[in-house]
Write an enzyme that holds these catalytic residues in place. Sequence first.
Site, PDB file in Angstrom:
ATOM      1  N   ASP A 133      92.098  68.994  -8.167  1.00  0.00           N
ATOM      2  CA  ASP A 133      92.043  68.034  -7.064  1.00  0.00           C
ATOM      3  C   ASP A 133      92.629  66.662  -7.411  1.00  0.00           C
ATOM      4  OD1 ASP A 133      90.512  69.699  -5.056  1.00  0.00           O
ATOM      5  OD2 ASP A 133      89.200  69.828  -6.795  1.00  0.00           O
ATOM      6  N   HIS A 154      95.222  65.515  -5.887  1.00  0.00           N
ATOM      7  CA  HIS A 154      95.536  64.986  -4.541  1.00  0.00           C
ATOM      8  C   HIS A 154      96.559  63.858  -4.581  1.00  0.00           C
ATOM      9  CE1 HIS A 154      92.691  67.364  -2.206  1.00  0.00           C
ATOM     10  NE2 HIS A 154      91.824  67.214  -3.193  1.00  0.00           N
ATOM     11  N   ASP A 160      95.312  71.834  -5.588  1.00  0.00           N
ATOM     12  CA  ASP A 160      95.471  70.504  -4.998  1.00  0.00           C
ATOM     13  C   ASP A 160      96.012  69.464  -5.980  1.00  0.00           C
ATOM     14  OD1 ASP A 160      94.721  71.546  -2.606  1.00  0.00           O
ATOM     15  OD2 ASP A 160      92.730  70.649  -2.569  1.00  0.00           O
ATOM     16  N   HIS A 164      95.066  72.236  -0.056  1.00  0.00           N
ATOM     17  CA  HIS A 164      96.003  71.233   0.450  1.00  0.00           C
ATOM     18  C   HIS A 164      97.458  71.549   0.116  1.00  0.00           C
ATOM     19  CE1 HIS A 164      92.431  68.847   1.178  1.00  0.00           C
ATOM     20  NE2 HIS A 164      93.175  68.029   1.880  1.00  0.00           N
ATOM     21  N   HIS A 191      89.841  77.993  -6.496  1.00  0.00           N
ATOM     22  CA  HIS A 191      89.800  76.772  -5.683  1.00  0.00           C
ATOM     23  C   HIS A 191      88.910  77.049  -4.479  1.00  0.00           C
ATOM     24  CE1 HIS A 191      91.483  72.853  -4.515  1.00  0.00           C
ATOM     25  NE2 HIS A 191      91.395  73.289  -3.276  1.00  0.00           N
ATOM     26  N   HIS A 238      88.377  72.315  -5.740  1.00  0.00           N
ATOM     27  CA  HIS A 238      88.108  72.226  -4.300  1.00  0.00           C
ATOM     28  C   HIS A 238      86.870  71.395  -3.982  1.00  0.00           C
ATOM     29  CE1 HIS A 238      88.374  73.060  -0.111  1.00  0.00           C
ATOM     30  NE2 HIS A 238      87.312  73.821  -0.055  1.00  0.00           N
ATOM     31  N   HIS A 291      84.506  68.518  -4.651  1.00  0.00           N
ATOM     32  CA  HIS A 291      84.635  67.272  -5.411  1.00  0.00           C
ATOM     33  C   HIS A 291      83.299  66.876  -6.032  1.00  0.00           C
ATOM     34  CE1 HIS A 291      88.637  65.949  -3.333  1.00  0.00           C
ATOM     35  NE2 HIS A 291      88.634  67.219  -3.701  1.00  0.00           N
TER      36      HIS A 291
END
Lengths: 508, 407
Positions: B8, B10, B47, B83, B164, B197, B199
């Site tokens: 993650d 991101h 992600d 994502h 994930h 995935h 958090h």
Amino acid sequence: MVKGRIIGGEFGNILVRQKSDAELELGELLVASTPQSKILMQVIDLVYGSQISQQNLELISGMKLEEDADLELMDENLRNYNLAALKNLITIKGDSARLSKSLPSFFSEVKQVEKEDIKFLTKPKNPLYLGKLRSGSKTLDVDIFLNGEDVFSHHILIPATTGKGKSNLTSCVLWNSTGNDYCGNLVLDPHDEYYGRNNLGLKDHPNKDRVSYYTPKNPPQGAKTLRINIKSLKPPHFNGVAAFSDAQRQAISAYYRAFKENWIEAVLLEKPLKVKFHEDTLAVVARRLISLLDIEVDEENLVCNDIFVDNGAETTTNDICDELENSKTVIIDTSNFSGAVEILVGSLVSTEIFRRYRNYKMKGQLKDKPVISIIIEEAPRVLGKEVLEQGPNVFASIAREGRKFRIGLTAITQLPSLIPREILANMNTKIILGIEMAPERQSIIESAAQDLSSDNRTIASLDVGEAIISSNFAKFAIPVKIPLFEELVKQNQKKEDVQINFSGVKVV
Amino acid sequence: MKFAHLADCHIGAWRDPRLRQLNIKAFERAADICIDKKVDFVLISGDLFNTSLPAIDGLKAAVKTLKQLKQKGIRIYIIAGSHDFSPSGKTMLDVLEEAELVVNVVKGNVEDEKLKLRFTVDEKTGAKITGMLGKRAMLEKTYYERLDLELLEKEEGFKIFMFHTALTELKPKSLEKMDSSPVSMLPKGFDYYAGGHVHIVKETSLEGYKNIVYPGPLFPTSFSELEELGRGTFYIYDDGKIECMPVQVINILSLRIDCNHKTPDQIEQELKREIQNKEFINTIITIRLKGTLKSGKISDIPLKEIFDELYEKSAFFVMKNTSGLLTKDFEEIKISQHSVEEIEDNLIQEHIAQSKLDIDKAEQLELVKNLLKTLNAEKQEGERNIDFESRLKQEAIDTIKLDKEFN
């Protein structure tokens, strides 16, 4: 097919002479006519009849037995016969039916019931299939449905002696209700039999995505590990699980008020309270919680050995309730639990779903929610007179007022007589399988939705898979043949032909 | 064996360029730590990017960092996350793999309707790595249902499974409504389960599944994560020892003010007291106001003035959240605190109920979500309108599988 002729009797006990080539059975359904209608009747007793006097019969039989005499009775079919006692079930006019209030025509023929005669047995809204109509031991090709929504919310009782097919029936009920939007089922499964971990079960259902299985050990693919965070437990969940004295209850309440969701940890770690309790009282509460929840205290830490944990599993109860609200069948494998732990788990989930549904009712949202059915095996453990004398529990509350909130119990037991009469009376549908013990039969007969006072012998004679459904939602006590679960599964299994596109997986 | 486990990242998540830069910085910092700690390889459990086709600035920085790791002999194993997965198959992760900067471990074949995943063997350590991509709304569930677990379980050696997906048994109460899958969907007996995935920062073991690790995001991606996590994290596995590594690229100060029975003036004073005599160099400040005002309106609280004062005191970035703040006049109004994704999901679910399409509801959900995701794509820098339009059209056609009708 003509089976006999009415020759006398009274309302509820009509006497029929059996035709010589017919064979009447206890529980068999017969039809007789009146000028305006048909009357559906059921055999409740069978006796011999003869035109020859008892004295002569004894003499003739003696001659045959002792002297091996080659004697034949003249017109034996006319002179010796069977007599059957019938009770009126229902008066049929066209496609409608009402309770019988009259006798069929005297000396009229009684016929075997045909599919045409029972057209009034229609498929209701939200049909719950229970089996085929049975006439004695013969199964007719007539499917029996009840309105599942009504039946589940008004509680079901399944009484039977061991080996008469309780598990098979429950499996069939679960199979037939799973996948329908009108209901969610919560199953506390002490024998781990309904999911079918190692044989056929609900895992094989065409709508298996609507089946959720929780097990504490070695979950099969797709099943959930049953763990419950101790923070989810509140004092009322222990009602009916462990018998605490008044002082102990007060101590528990005081801890809950002071420490909220951390109350169990506070009790076990002996955190001080502002209110004073005798140290023995607190020690007993702690000891009982330790034993029930299988938690050890290691200095300042809790060591959780079983399904109750202090880390993770924070959403289990809400997940289960959400699944039930989404019309799923949730099976909780309690086969490794002690009775008290099983009841605690059931109490926890039932209390939470009951709380939610009360809330929905208050907000006017209840009608949009599915009916919830809670399946409890060996029901007297939570609904028995002795248990309830020790204090109320959520199952008794549901039995009494759950139907107002669309929550019902499906109570399974060998010993219905242990359940208080007012609770038995609230169980508006009884699917009665074979019961050999007279007191148990009596308790069912006394609380049935229809008059079963003359069915004592019929109930005792029910074979495996044969049942009588007595329900407020049925026009008469319907004899049924419950399908064999394995056959039901095989008939309904469908081959999955969904082609999945595994996009994102690099093919090698 | 020593490896790092990230998830993650991101990159490109924040709209504000200052915060977006912090995502990149966190990724660079994590890579530096990995090099310092001399890890053998790096796992990124989904992600890496916030979209399947990220903006050039984030992509460029990511490539630079990945290249730096590669040059140090550290291989990077990835899976796509909810994502950066693309239903049409067009994701920047493929480009990175083609460029040999990363290895996507989600590979296998389908036999007898079963998905048979294959292992990727790390040459340096012999670790066997496989995993499952993540899709939005747990749509990867069907993949798991068809996954041949036995094949994976019988493999010998040090095995890592990357995923994930939220695991039901480990979901915290705050993420109760998040779609999840039971742990039994994963193959048993692996040595490390590298999650992503969700958090949260969590390291635990369950019966049959040891070392299930969620490293949390590399940098918080929302207001509430800034408040709760305060920084990013990842994990390093070193011969059985698992250590959580903080990634602190900036300071975060969270101010929470209980506004119940207070006037806007009182709240202003309280905020001012909190910030007086302090400097906020290199600090993000989050201000959450919650409760029902005694009097006045929300706009009576001079938040702009407070913001200006904080920026004067060198704050890096200031954010506010007043979603839980009510005035007496409007007490009955329900404020939805759902995320955009949750609102989107609810709307789709409601409309699916009315749909007359002759396909399975789950398929409809997948179709709509994929289509939304496709149509959510942004125009790339330098991309002509006509190219952008035709790209979108083609991806939409691919997503709804109408290629035969249109091409």
